[in-house]
Design a protein around this motif. Sequence first.
Motif, PDB file in Angstrom:
ATOM      1  N   SER A 266       0.826  -1.205   0.000  1.00 32.26           N
ATOM      2  CA  SER A 266       0.000   0.000   0.000  1.00 32.26           C
ATOM      3  C   SER A 266       0.864   1.260   0.000  1.00 32.26           C
ATOM      4  O   SER A 266       1.767   1.402   0.826  1.00 32.26           O
ATOM      5  N   PRO A 267       0.568   2.215  -0.897  1.00 35.50           N
ATOM      6  CA  PRO A 267       1.361   3.447  -0.929  1.00 35.50           C
ATOM      7  C   PRO A 267       1.171   4.325   0.309  1.00 35.50           C
ATOM      8  O   PRO A 267       2.034   5.145   0.617  1.00 35.50           O
ATOM      9  N   ASP A 268       0.074   4.148   1.046  1.00 31.86           N
ATOM     10  CA  ASP A 268      -0.189   4.963   2.233  1.00 31.86           C
ATOM     11  C   ASP A 268       0.225   4.282   3.530  1.00 31.86           C
ATOM     12  O   ASP A 268      -0.014   4.819   4.607  1.00 31.86           O
ATOM     13  N   SER A 269       0.823   3.092   3.434  1.00 35.18           N
ATOM     14  CA  SER A 269       1.198   2.349   4.637  1.00 35.18           C
ATOM     15  C   SER A 269       2.676   1.995   4.637  1.00 35.18           C
ATOM     16  O   SER A 269       3.315   1.928   3.590  1.00 35.18           O
ATOM     17  N   ARG A 270       3.172   1.766   5.825  1.00 32.80           N
ATOM     18  CA  ARG A 270       4.498   1.218   6.041  1.00 32.80           C
ATOM     19  C   ARG A 270       4.342   0.088   7.041  1.00 32.80           C
ATOM     20  O   ARG A 270       3.624   0.240   8.026  1.00 32.80           O
TER      21      ARG A 270
ATOM     22  N   THR B 263       7.320  11.745   8.621  1.00 35.23           N
ATOM     23  CA  THR B 263       6.992  11.322   7.262  1.00 35.23           C
ATOM     24  C   THR B 263       5.756  12.026   6.726  1.00 35.23           C
ATOM     25  O   THR B 263       5.733  12.457   5.572  1.00 35.23           O
ATOM     26  N   TRP B 264       4.726  12.137   7.565  1.00 34.62           N
ATOM     27  CA  TRP B 264       3.442  12.644   7.083  1.00 34.62           C
ATOM     28  C   TRP B 264       3.021  13.956   7.729  1.00 34.62           C
ATOM     29  O   TRP B 264       1.993  14.522   7.342  1.00 34.62           O
TER      30      TRP B 264
ATOM     31  N   GLU C  17      -0.151   3.769   8.918  1.00 39.04           N
ATOM     32  CA  GLU C  17      -0.929   4.114   7.727  1.00 39.04           C
ATOM     33  C   GLU C  17      -1.326   5.573   7.793  1.00 39.04           C
ATOM     34  O   GLU C  17      -1.867   6.036   8.806  1.00 39.04           O
ATOM     35  N   HIS C  18      -1.050   6.300   6.729  1.00 33.29           N
ATOM     36  CA  HIS C  18      -1.405   7.716   6.650  1.00 33.29           C
ATOM     37  C   HIS C  18      -2.878   7.841   6.304  1.00 33.29           C
ATOM     38  O   HIS C  18      -3.315   7.357   5.258  1.00 33.29           O
ATOM     39  N   ARG C  19      -3.631   8.476   7.191  1.00 34.26           N
ATOM     40  CA  ARG C  19      -5.069   8.669   6.974  1.00 34.26           C
ATOM     41  C   ARG C  19      -5.409  10.148   7.133  1.00 34.26           C
ATOM     42  O   ARG C  19      -6.134  10.544   8.048  1.00 34.26           O
TER      43      ARG C  19
ATOM     44  N   ALA D 261      -2.272   9.385  11.690  1.00 34.58           N
ATOM     45  CA  ALA D 261      -1.711   8.106  11.273  1.00 34.58           C
ATOM     46  C   ALA D 261      -2.396   7.016  12.091  1.00 34.58           C
ATOM     47  O   ALA D 261      -2.738   7.221  13.261  1.00 34.58           O
TER      48      ALA D 261
END
Length: 180
Positions: free
Chosen positions: A62-66, A120-121, A83-85, A89
């Motif tokens: 997923s591009p929005d998760s690590r 990161t976000w 996960e970026h929400r 996060a």
Amino acid sequence: MESATDTALTFRDATDADVDALVALVDSAYRGDASRAGWTTEADILQGQRTDPEAVLEVVKSPDSRLVTVEREGRIVACCQLEHRGAYAYFGMFAVSPALQGAGLGRTVLTEAERRARETWGVDEMHMTVISVREDLIAWYERRGYRRTGRMTPFPYGDERFGIPQRDDLQFELLVKELA
């Protein structure tokens, strides 16, 4: 007892090659007799799997998760999902090897996850959900600045990807922490 931080830890994003080891780690921390070596076991409330290769690979891709993977001496000893929400996060899929629980490794991983989410976000909150009957685990998060919100979501009864419930009162509670 040797401290979890006595030996250098390596934090990195998981790759496809880590999937099987991460599934084994997550399941060992929460399910079955092996999980009873640590204090995070859910063996009395849930049986079956905690995750599967497809779910782990979905987070990795997923591009929005690590899926932050933590190694010590070349061995994966902990992991967590970030996960970026949008404004916050989400923190999930948190696991520490049962043999290393209680030595500060979980606290170290959580602190690093919060730092990474901020850097990161640029988020100012971390959210997570915890099974509401896990009072000891919720208390651990509260000692690290998370607050209970009272906002509940239902447990996915009937979906064995999340385990086989051993009781009928399971639900998830949202915990939130402001990231300074």
